[in-house]
Design an enzyme around this catalytic site. Sequence first.
Site, PDB file in Angstrom:
ATOM      1  N   HIS A 249      -1.638   1.295  -4.229  1.00  0.00           N
ATOM      2  CA  HIS A 249      -2.023   2.700  -3.989  1.00  0.00           C
ATOM      3  C   HIS A 249      -1.163   3.681  -4.787  1.00  0.00           C
ATOM      4  CE1 HIS A 249      -4.193   1.675   0.086  1.00  0.00           C
ATOM      5  NE2 HIS A 249      -4.884   1.322  -0.973  1.00  0.00           N
TER       6      HIS A 249
ATOM      7  N   CYS B  90      -2.499  18.698 -22.207  1.00  0.00           N
ATOM      8  CA  CYS B  90      -3.864  19.243 -22.260  1.00  0.00           C
ATOM      9  C   CYS B  90      -4.067  20.470 -21.377  1.00  0.00           C
ATOM     10  CB  CYS B  90      -4.880  18.154 -21.891  1.00  0.00           C
ATOM     11  SG  CYS B  90      -4.937  17.821 -20.121  1.00  0.00           S
TER      12      CYS B  90
ATOM     13  N   ASN C 228       2.878  -6.637  13.559  1.00  0.00           N
ATOM     14  CA  ASN C 228       2.528  -5.244  13.842  1.00  0.00           C
ATOM     15  C   ASN C 228       2.923  -4.913  15.280  1.00  0.00           C
ATOM     16  OD1 ASN C 228       0.984  -2.722  14.281  1.00  0.00           O
ATOM     17  ND2 ASN C 228       0.006  -3.264  12.344  1.00  0.00           N
TER      18      ASN C 228
ATOM     19  N   GLN D 141       0.852  -1.199   0.000  1.00  0.00           N
ATOM     20  CA  GLN D 141       0.000   0.000   0.000  1.00  0.00           C
ATOM     21  C   GLN D 141       0.881   1.240   0.000  1.00  0.00           C
ATOM     22  OE1 GLN D 141      -3.455  -0.566   3.035  1.00  0.00           O
ATOM     23  NE2 GLN D 141      -1.858  -1.991   3.670  1.00  0.00           N
TER      24      GLN D 141
HETATM   25  C1  BJW Z   1       4.362  -0.796  12.710  1.00  0.00           C
HETATM   26  C2  BJW Z   1       5.593  -0.133  12.871  1.00  0.00           C
HETATM   27  C3  BJW Z   1       6.767  -0.919  12.815  1.00  0.00           C
HETATM   28  C4  BJW Z   1       3.999   1.333  12.929  1.00  0.00           C
HETATM   29  N1  BJW Z   1       6.668  -2.240  12.645  1.00  0.00           N
HETATM   30  N2  BJW Z   1       4.296  -2.102  12.566  1.00  0.00           N
HETATM   31  C5  BJW Z   1     -15.943   0.149   3.808  1.00  0.00           C
HETATM   32  C6  BJW Z   1     -15.595  -0.939   3.031  1.00  0.00           C
HETATM   33  C7  BJW Z   1     -14.862  -0.765   1.875  1.00  0.00           C
HETATM   34  C8  BJW Z   1     -14.415   0.490   1.486  1.00  0.00           C
HETATM   35  C9  BJW Z   1     -14.764   1.567   2.265  1.00  0.00           C
HETATM   36  C10 BJW Z   1     -15.529   1.395   3.389  1.00  0.00           C
HETATM   37  N3  BJW Z   1     -15.734   2.637   3.919  1.00  0.00           N
HETATM   38  C11 BJW Z   1     -15.089   3.549   3.165  1.00  0.00           C
HETATM   39  C12 BJW Z   1     -14.491   2.919   2.146  1.00  0.00           C
HETATM   40  C13 BJW Z   1     -13.674   3.546   1.120  1.00  0.00           C
HETATM   41  C14 BJW Z   1     -12.248   3.855   1.505  1.00  0.00           C
HETATM   42  C15 BJW Z   1     -11.825   3.306   2.865  1.00  0.00           C
HETATM   43  O1  BJW Z   1     -11.324   2.216   3.016  1.00  0.00           O
HETATM   44  N4  BJW Z   1     -11.983   4.083   3.918  1.00  0.00           N
HETATM   45  C16 BJW Z   1     -11.612   3.626   5.273  1.00  0.00           C
HETATM   46  C17 BJW Z   1     -10.905   4.743   6.011  1.00  0.00           C
HETATM   47  C18 BJW Z   1     -12.845   3.090   5.964  1.00  0.00           C
HETATM   48  N5  BJW Z   1     -11.429   3.269   0.463  1.00  0.00           N
HETATM   49  C19 BJW Z   1     -11.236   3.856  -0.705  1.00  0.00           C
HETATM   50  O2  BJW Z   1     -11.768   4.922  -0.977  1.00  0.00           O
HETATM   51  C20 BJW Z   1     -10.384   3.128  -1.708  1.00  0.00           C
HETATM   52  N6  BJW Z   1     -11.038   3.065  -2.965  1.00  0.00           N
HETATM   53  C21 BJW Z   1     -12.183   2.419  -3.114  1.00  0.00           C
HETATM   54  O3  BJW Z   1     -12.757   1.855  -2.204  1.00  0.00           O
HETATM   55  O4  BJW Z   1     -12.607   2.410  -4.424  1.00  0.00           O
HETATM   56  C22 BJW Z   1     -13.928   1.970  -4.699  1.00  0.00           C
HETATM   57  C23 BJW Z   1     -14.778   3.201  -4.663  1.00  0.00           C
HETATM   58  C24 BJW Z   1     -14.785   4.023  -5.748  1.00  0.00           C
HETATM   59  C25 BJW Z   1     -15.592   5.145  -5.745  1.00  0.00           C
HETATM   60  C26 BJW Z   1     -16.351   5.451  -4.610  1.00  0.00           C
HETATM   61  C27 BJW Z   1     -16.294   4.621  -3.497  1.00  0.00           C
HETATM   62  C28 BJW Z   1     -15.502   3.476  -3.530  1.00  0.00           C
HETATM   63  C29 BJW Z   1      -9.081   3.869  -1.949  1.00  0.00           C
HETATM   64  C30 BJW Z   1      -8.224   3.926  -0.739  1.00  0.00           C
HETATM   65  C31 BJW Z   1      -6.982   4.736  -1.028  1.00  0.00           C
HETATM   66  C32 BJW Z   1      -6.148   4.949   0.213  1.00  0.00           C
HETATM   67  N7  BJW Z   1      -5.159   5.927  -0.049  1.00  0.00           N
HETATM   68  C33 BJW Z   1      -4.158   6.237   0.955  1.00  0.00           C
HETATM   69  C34 BJW Z   1      -3.310   7.422   0.432  1.00  0.00           C
HETATM   70  C35 BJW Z   1      -2.412   6.922  -0.688  1.00  0.00           C
HETATM   71  C36 BJW Z   1      -1.556   7.977  -1.234  1.00  0.00           C
HETATM   72  C37 BJW Z   1      -0.610   8.524  -0.219  1.00  0.00           C
HETATM   73  O5  BJW Z   1       0.274   7.807   0.289  1.00  0.00           O
HETATM   74  O6  BJW Z   1      -0.746   9.705   0.053  1.00  0.00           O
HETATM   75  O7  BJW Z   1      -3.329   5.099   1.188  1.00  0.00           O
HETATM   76  S1  BJW Z   1      -4.808   6.579   2.581  1.00  0.00           S
HETATM   77  C38 BJW Z   1      -3.508   5.816   3.464  1.00  0.00           C
HETATM   78  O8  BJW Z   1      -4.002   4.649   4.194  1.00  0.00           O
HETATM   79  C39 BJW Z   1      -2.556   5.263   2.392  1.00  0.00           C
HETATM   80  C40 BJW Z   1      -2.173   3.923   2.977  1.00  0.00           C
HETATM   81  O9  BJW Z   1      -1.680   3.087   1.952  1.00  0.00           O
HETATM   82  C41 BJW Z   1      -3.455   3.461   3.593  1.00  0.00           C
HETATM   83  C42 BJW Z   1      -3.290   2.393   4.622  1.00  0.00           C
HETATM   84  O10 BJW Z   1      -2.564   2.840   5.725  1.00  0.00           O
HETATM   85  P1  BJW Z   1      -1.487   1.876   6.417  1.00  0.00           P
HETATM   86  O11 BJW Z   1      -0.400   1.578   5.496  1.00  0.00           O
HETATM   87  O12 BJW Z   1      -2.188   0.739   7.040  1.00  0.00           O
HETATM   88  O13 BJW Z   1      -0.881   2.865   7.530  1.00  0.00           O
HETATM   89  P2  BJW Z   1      -1.456   3.255   8.977  1.00  0.00           P
HETATM   90  O14 BJW Z   1      -0.777   4.492   9.390  1.00  0.00           O
HETATM   91  O15 BJW Z   1      -2.926   3.241   9.013  1.00  0.00           O
HETATM   92  O16 BJW Z   1      -0.979   2.041   9.912  1.00  0.00           O
HETATM   93  C43 BJW Z   1       0.377   1.812  10.200  1.00  0.00           C
HETATM   94  C44 BJW Z   1       0.451   0.529  11.008  1.00  0.00           C
HETATM   95  O17 BJW Z   1       1.805   0.170  11.188  1.00  0.00           O
HETATM   96  C45 BJW Z   1      -0.172   0.635  12.408  1.00  0.00           C
HETATM   97  O18 BJW Z   1      -1.003  -0.491  12.606  1.00  0.00           O
HETATM   98  C46 BJW Z   1       1.038   0.597  13.351  1.00  0.00           C
HETATM   99  O19 BJW Z   1       0.758  -0.085  14.579  1.00  0.00           O
HETATM  100  C47 BJW Z   1       2.024  -0.178  12.538  1.00  0.00           C
HETATM  101  N8  BJW Z   1       3.438   0.127  12.809  1.00  0.00           N
HETATM  102  N9  BJW Z   1       5.391   1.179  13.037  1.00  0.00           N
HETATM  103  C48 BJW Z   1       5.458  -2.823  12.577  1.00  0.00           C
HETATM  104  N10 BJW Z   1       8.019  -0.372  12.955  1.00  0.00           N
HETATM  105 ZN    ZN Z   2      -3.384  16.204 -19.509  1.00  0.00          ZN
END
Ligand code: BJW
Ligand code: ZN
Length: 233
Positions: free
Chosen positions: A118, A148, A207, A100
Amino acid sequence: MLEIAEARARLSAASAVAVLTGAGISAESGIPTFRGPGGLWRNLRPEDLATPEAFERDPQMVWEWYLWRRGLIAAATPNAGHRSLVALEQLKSRFTLITQNVDGLHDRAGSQKILKIHGDIWITRCSECPYQRRDRSTTEAPPSCPECGALLRPGVVWFGESLPRIAWDEAERAVSQADVLLVAGTSATVYPAAGLLHLARCVIEVNQEETPFSHRVAISLRGTCGDVLPRLW
Ligand code: BJW
Ligand code: ZN
């Protein structure tokens, strides 16, 4: 720790392995996670910045966040967690790394087969047309699209946007076919990525903290990626 031994045994017996990583694996390289301490930027949550609406409202501010992150990433180096996954890839004939993360640290560590579900912070693309390019800038938001004239944006996936189709289909296939899914450093709260855990036969989680899946996975290992992953194979 008995659970480490059990995880080692399951990974060793597995011929097909899939791995899902999140921001936690890059935390030990100095890249802030999204939801932990230090994950906020100017008191804004990722849900306030990583959306098409935020970009439409204030593209300059969203670009500033991405340029700040690019700067941190450019100064960082891959850590023991990233490197251990390179070693695992070399051990397994069927291996898929699904990340991700947009930081490119898995590439820099030497992983070969990476599905970036992502996107990639080092890609700048047009918000209207197919134009895209690699972009090393950490200081200046790019001018408008040379094809564009529309706004250029980071090549990442924001909330409400679809994931890249080919990478996502491959990720689903790899997880369904894997003997083990190793999930490292993700809060498993963002979908559809977190849904991959439902497709897997056997999940091993690494984690620092508990996640919504910790009680449902086969083995949940509490510790940092840099410490735990190198001890698993
Ligand atoms: C350690 C550590 C160490 C720390 N060792 N561990 C319900 C069901 C399904 C979908 C949805 C829903 N409700 C809402 C949605 C939609 C939404 C979503 O999921 N929202 C939730 C918040 C509920 N999802 C979307 O919109 C996705 N698209 C989609 O669903 O398309 C269909 C659609 C289309 C049109 C309309 C509606 C739906 C897209 C999601 C895109 C996420 N984008 C981001 C930004 C990316 C760009 C960027 O980097 O700027 O992705 S958000 C951000 O979160 C980023 C990450 O990849 C993602 C996940 O975060 P991650 O990696 O888990 O990080 P953290 O900080 O959350 O956790 C870190 C962890 O590490 C912690 O647990 C710590 O304990 C641990 N840790 N140090 C081991 N050393
Ligand atoms: Zn363009």
